[in-house]
Scaffold this motif. Structure first.
Motif, PDB file in Angstrom:
ATOM      1  N   ALA A 189       0.834  -1.210   0.000  1.00  0.00           N
ATOM      2  CA  ALA A 189       0.000   0.000   0.000  1.00  0.00           C
ATOM      3  C   ALA A 189       0.868   1.259   0.000  1.00  0.00           C
ATOM      4  N   THR A 190       1.955   1.214   0.735  1.00  0.00           N
ATOM      5  CA  THR A 190       2.856   2.371   0.795  1.00  0.00           C
ATOM      6  C   THR A 190       3.533   2.608  -0.551  1.00  0.00           C
ATOM      7  N   LEU A 191       3.934   1.539  -1.208  1.00  0.00           N
ATOM      8  CA  LEU A 191       4.562   1.678  -2.527  1.00  0.00           C
ATOM      9  C   LEU A 191       3.553   2.159  -3.567  1.00  0.00           C
ATOM     10  N   ALA A 192       2.267   1.803  -3.392  1.00  0.00           N
ATOM     11  CA  ALA A 192       1.226   2.316  -4.292  1.00  0.00           C
ATOM     12  C   ALA A 192       1.084   3.828  -4.135  1.00  0.00           C
ATOM     13  N   VAL A 193       1.207   4.299  -2.908  1.00  0.00           N
ATOM     14  CA  VAL A 193       1.144   5.742  -2.650  1.00  0.00           C
ATOM     15  C   VAL A 193       2.255   6.463  -3.408  1.00  0.00           C
ATOM     16  N   LEU A 194       3.394   5.801  -3.528  1.00  0.00           N
ATOM     17  CA  LEU A 194       4.541   6.381  -4.230  1.00  0.00           C
ATOM     18  C   LEU A 194       4.176   6.768  -5.668  1.00  0.00           C
ATOM     19  N   LEU A 195       3.244   6.024  -6.274  1.00  0.00           N
ATOM     20  CA  LEU A 195       2.861   6.286  -7.663  1.00  0.00           C
ATOM     21  C   LEU A 195       1.870   7.439  -7.810  1.00  0.00           C
ATOM     22  N   VAL A 196       1.094   7.709  -6.775  1.00  0.00           N
ATOM     23  CA  VAL A 196       0.026   8.708  -6.914  1.00  0.00           C
ATOM     24  C   VAL A 196       0.307  10.013  -6.191  1.00  0.00           C
ATOM     25  N   ILE A 197       1.264   9.992  -5.270  1.00  0.00           N
ATOM     26  CA  ILE A 197       1.522  11.188  -4.474  1.00  0.00           C
ATOM     27  C   ILE A 197       2.511  12.104  -5.193  1.00  0.00           C
ATOM     28  N   LYS A 198       2.408  13.396  -4.984  1.00  0.00           N
ATOM     29  CA  LYS A 198       3.295  14.367  -5.619  1.00  0.00           C
ATOM     30  C   LYS A 198       4.274  14.985  -4.634  1.00  0.00           C
ATOM     31  N   ASP A 199       3.878  15.032  -3.383  1.00  0.00           N
ATOM     32  CA  ASP A 199       4.703  15.667  -2.367  1.00  0.00           C
ATOM     33  C   ASP A 199       6.042  14.936  -2.237  1.00  0.00           C
ATOM     34  N   LYS A 200       7.149  15.675  -2.359  1.00  0.00           N
ATOM     35  CA  LYS A 200       8.479  15.058  -2.358  1.00  0.00           C
ATOM     36  C   LYS A 200       8.803  14.374  -1.034  1.00  0.00           C
ATOM     37  N   LYS A 201       8.401  15.006   0.062  1.00  0.00           N
ATOM     38  CA  LYS A 201       8.669  14.420   1.374  1.00  0.00           C
ATOM     39  C   LYS A 201       7.952  13.087   1.531  1.00  0.00           C
ATOM     40  N   MET A 202       6.673  13.061   1.110  1.00  0.00           N
ATOM     41  CA  MET A 202       5.892  11.836   1.215  1.00  0.00           C
ATOM     42  C   MET A 202       6.417  10.757   0.273  1.00  0.00           C
ATOM     43  N   LYS A 203       6.849  11.151  -0.918  1.00  0.00           N
ATOM     44  CA  LYS A 203       7.406  10.180  -1.873  1.00  0.00           C
ATOM     45  C   LYS A 203       8.671   9.541  -1.313  1.00  0.00           C
ATOM     46  N   SER A 204       9.511  10.349  -0.710  1.00  0.00           N
ATOM     47  CA  SER A 204      10.757   9.841  -0.125  1.00  0.00           C
ATOM     48  C   SER A 204      10.469   8.870   1.012  1.00  0.00           C
ATOM     49  N   LEU A 205       9.531   9.253   1.865  1.00  0.00           N
ATOM     50  CA  LEU A 205       9.166   8.410   2.990  1.00  0.00           C
ATOM     51  C   LEU A 205       8.503   7.118   2.510  1.00  0.00           C
ATOM     52  N   ALA A 206       7.639   7.221   1.493  1.00  0.00           N
ATOM     53  CA  ALA A 206       6.925   6.050   0.990  1.00  0.00           C
ATOM     54  C   ALA A 206       7.870   5.033   0.367  1.00  0.00           C
ATOM     55  N   SER A 207       8.856   5.491  -0.360  1.00  0.00           N
ATOM     56  CA  SER A 207       9.777   4.565  -1.014  1.00  0.00           C
ATOM     57  C   SER A 207      10.604   3.784  -0.001  1.00  0.00           C
ATOM     58  N   ALA A 208      11.163   4.500   0.962  1.00  0.00           N
ATOM     59  CA  ALA A 208      12.012   3.835   1.957  1.00  0.00           C
ATOM     60  C   ALA A 208      11.194   2.962   2.909  1.00  0.00           C
ATOM     61  N   SER A 209      10.088   3.496   3.402  1.00  0.00           N
ATOM     62  CA  SER A 209       9.295   2.750   4.390  1.00  0.00           C
ATOM     63  C   SER A 209       8.553   1.582   3.751  1.00  0.00           C
ATOM     64  N   GLY A 210       8.207   1.698   2.461  1.00  0.00           N
ATOM     65  CA  GLY A 210       7.539   0.590   1.774  1.00  0.00           C
ATOM     66  C   GLY A 210       8.435  -0.624   1.683  1.00  0.00           C
ATOM     67  N   ILE A 211       9.681  -0.403   1.308  1.00  0.00           N
ATOM     68  CA  ILE A 211      10.651  -1.504   1.229  1.00  0.00           C
ATOM     69  C   ILE A 211      10.908  -2.074   2.609  1.00  0.00           C
ATOM     70  N   SER A 212      11.017  -1.198   3.603  1.00  0.00           N
ATOM     71  CA  SER A 212      11.235  -1.638   4.985  1.00  0.00           C
ATOM     72  C   SER A 212      10.096  -2.546   5.455  1.00  0.00           C
ATOM     73  N   ALA A 213       8.866  -2.191   5.096  1.00  0.00           N
ATOM     74  CA  ALA A 213       7.706  -2.996   5.509  1.00  0.00           C
ATOM     75  C   ALA A 213       7.742  -4.379   4.872  1.00  0.00           C
ATOM     76  N   LEU A 214       8.162  -4.456   3.621  1.00  0.00           N
ATOM     77  CA  LEU A 214       8.263  -5.762   2.956  1.00  0.00           C
ATOM     78  C   LEU A 214       9.276  -6.656   3.650  1.00  0.00           C
ATOM     79  N   LEU A 215      10.248  -6.032   4.304  1.00  0.00           N
ATOM     80  CA  LEU A 215      11.267  -6.797   5.027  1.00  0.00           C
ATOM     81  C   LEU A 215      10.868  -7.068   6.472  1.00  0.00           C
ATOM     82  N   GLY A 216       9.687  -6.575   6.895  1.00  0.00           N
ATOM     83  CA  GLY A 216       9.176  -6.903   8.223  1.00  0.00           C
ATOM     84  C   GLY A 216       9.102  -5.763   9.209  1.00  0.00           C
TER      85      GLY A 216
END
Length: 482
Positions: free
Chosen positions: A360-387
């Motif tokens: 869900a977080t990585l999906a947000v990465l595709l639709v969000i425009k805010d740079k801060k949110m995009k940065s957070l979504a990319s890193a935290s999305g991968i982190s979530a997949l790892l547990g």
């Protein structure tokens, strides 16, 4: 970056120094105890570039800043508040006063079991490696790896010995940790655990067979018959006994003269507690633990994929409350009786939830425009997949709401799927992509399919909800996404 200015902005958003009762930090977060969380200006906090997310749990208000940064912000922050540097344990103690009885119980279990998780995880993963070596048809048709390569048979046997140690001597680990948490001497707790698994006692895993054969050994003392049975792999008996030990020790240290304290207090504490353990406490709590484990197995087998789906749907909301910490004790009990339970069903469901949060977080990465949110979504999305879901869940999904809905639906569907096929874990570990090694070998393929389902459903549904949200509330969506 001016950390003094950042600390002041955070403090102002929290309602000023008068609203801060205690403050500490861990690797990535400010951990605060506030007098009134209603005074927090959450929107103002979220607007700060340095803030990656905020959440409240177990009486603490936590602000995610990131590794390295949190240390620099913390220094001026406590000076502005006018308090001295505190440890996370001190903040935990302060936050306990704000908890209700259920939250205090969850925190108690967490304090006891979290420190011993590395030992349990290590033993469990070694067990997983042993199963990979001994499972038939996993790599070679009709054979296991040791059947195909007899030269590594002893390697598997050695690994199996290493894997079992943490579970065979589990009362020693719990005795140490629990007695310390209850205010007693941790080493007396370890000694009590050793008594409960002494080699002279009947091994707990052989107790059932001995009962059927009427060959349970016993002590006969003053007309009383006390069964000589160990407590290998048990949880409740050692928790109860550790509590009694700590209270007896604390009481004796108050009444015994200091000249005799070091001599009599340990002696009487261990003697009295051990006698109570084998006469009353142990048998009662062993039965309660068996009934609890049997009840969980009954629930899992009876409700089937429906129960698994419901559990998966609500797993993330449970994490928000912090109550998931109590699952550690449950999973330890399930893994300790693996011959009876087949493993733990909680770990695979937790993995489905974590994968869904990441998707869900990585999906947000595709639709969000805010740079801060995009940065957070990319890193935290991968982190979530790892547990590790904390940044994704609190920093992105809960903040935007619709990704969280997509995530819990994906988790529910995937959990129903893996429950239908009875997927269980034989070890604890990182609940996500790395969790494959913790799964029973014959269920790994289903587990992987479950992760794919969780990812696809959560990802797709989040995109759908994002588009619907943009059409229904275009102004609101632009504020969030632009």
């Amino acid at each position: 970056m001016n950390y003094n200015d950042v600390a002041q902005e955070i403090l102002d958003a929290l309602g000023g120094k008068e609203n801060v009762s205690a403050a500490a930090h861990c690797a990535t977060r400010l951990r605060l105890v506030l007098h009134d969380e209603e005074k927090v200006d959450k929107a103002r906090l979220d607007s700060l570039d340095i803030v990656k997310g905020t959440f409240s749990t177990s009486g603490q208000y936590q602000i995610i800043l990131g590794s390295g940064i949190v240390n620099e912000v913390y220094k001026p922050f406590i000076k502005m508040v006018g308090i001295s540097e505190m440890s996370t344990n001190e903040v935990k103690s302060a936050s306990t006063k704000k908890m209700n009885p259920l939250q205090k119980l969850v925190k108690l279990l967490s304090d006891i079991f979290v420190p011993i998780i590395p030992a349990i995880v290590a033993g469990g993963l070694l067990m997983g490696i042993n199963n990979v070596l001994t499972a038939k048809d996993l790599f070679v048709h009709g054979k296991s790896l040791i059947d195909a390569n007899p030269g590594i048979a002893d390697l598997a046997a050695m690994i199996n010995t290493f894997a079992n140690a943490a579970f065979v001597f589990l009362p020693v680990l719990i005795g140490f940790s629990a007695t310390k948490r209850f205010g007693g001497n941790a080493f007396l707790g370890a000694a009590l655990g050793m008594i409960m698994v002494h080699p002279d006692l009947l091994n707990a895993y052989n107790y059932g067979a001995a009962q059927i054969a009427h060959k349970v050994p016993a002590w006969h003392i003053l007309g009383f018959t006390i069964e000589k049975v160990g407590y290998q792999g048990t949880v409740l008996p050692v928790l109860a006994s550790s509590f009694i030990l700590a209270k007896i020790e604390t009481y004796l240290r108050k009444v015994i003269p200091s000249a005799l304290d070091n001599l009599l207090t340990p002696l009487l504490s261990i003697l009295v507690t051990a006698v109570l353990t084998f006469t009353f406490v142990g048998p009662i709590t062993r039965t309660a633990g068996d009934l609890f484990t049997s009840g969980l197995a009954w629930f899992y087998n009876t409700t089937g994929f429906v129960g698994g789906g419901i559990f998966g749907l609500f797993y993330a909301p449970i994490v928000i409350t912090g109550m998931h910490q109590s699952f550690i004790a449950v999973e330890t009990q399930l893994l300790s009786n693996i011959a009876k339970t087949g493993g733990t069903f909680i770990f695979p469901i937790a993995a489905m939830s974590n994968i869904a949060q990441g998707a869900a977080t990585l999906a947000v990465l595709l639709v969000i425009k805010d740079k801060k949110m995009k940065s957070l979504a990319s890193a935290s999305g991968i982190s979530a997949l790892l547990g590790i879901t904390e940044p994704a869940m609190f920093g992105v999904n809960l903040k935007l709401k619709y990704p969280f809905i997509g995530a819990i639906v994906g988790s529910g569907i995937a959990s129903a799927f893996i429950t239908f096929f009875k997927v269980k874990a034989i070890a604890l570990g990182a609940a996500g992509l790395p969790g494959i090694i913790s799964i029973k070998p014959n269920a790994i393929v289903i587990y992987v399919i479950g992760m794919v389902i969780s990812f696809v459903v959560a990802f797709s549904l989040t995109l759908m909800l994002a588009k619907r949200n943009a059409k229904k509330h275009p102004v609101e969506f632009k504020e969030k996404a632009a």
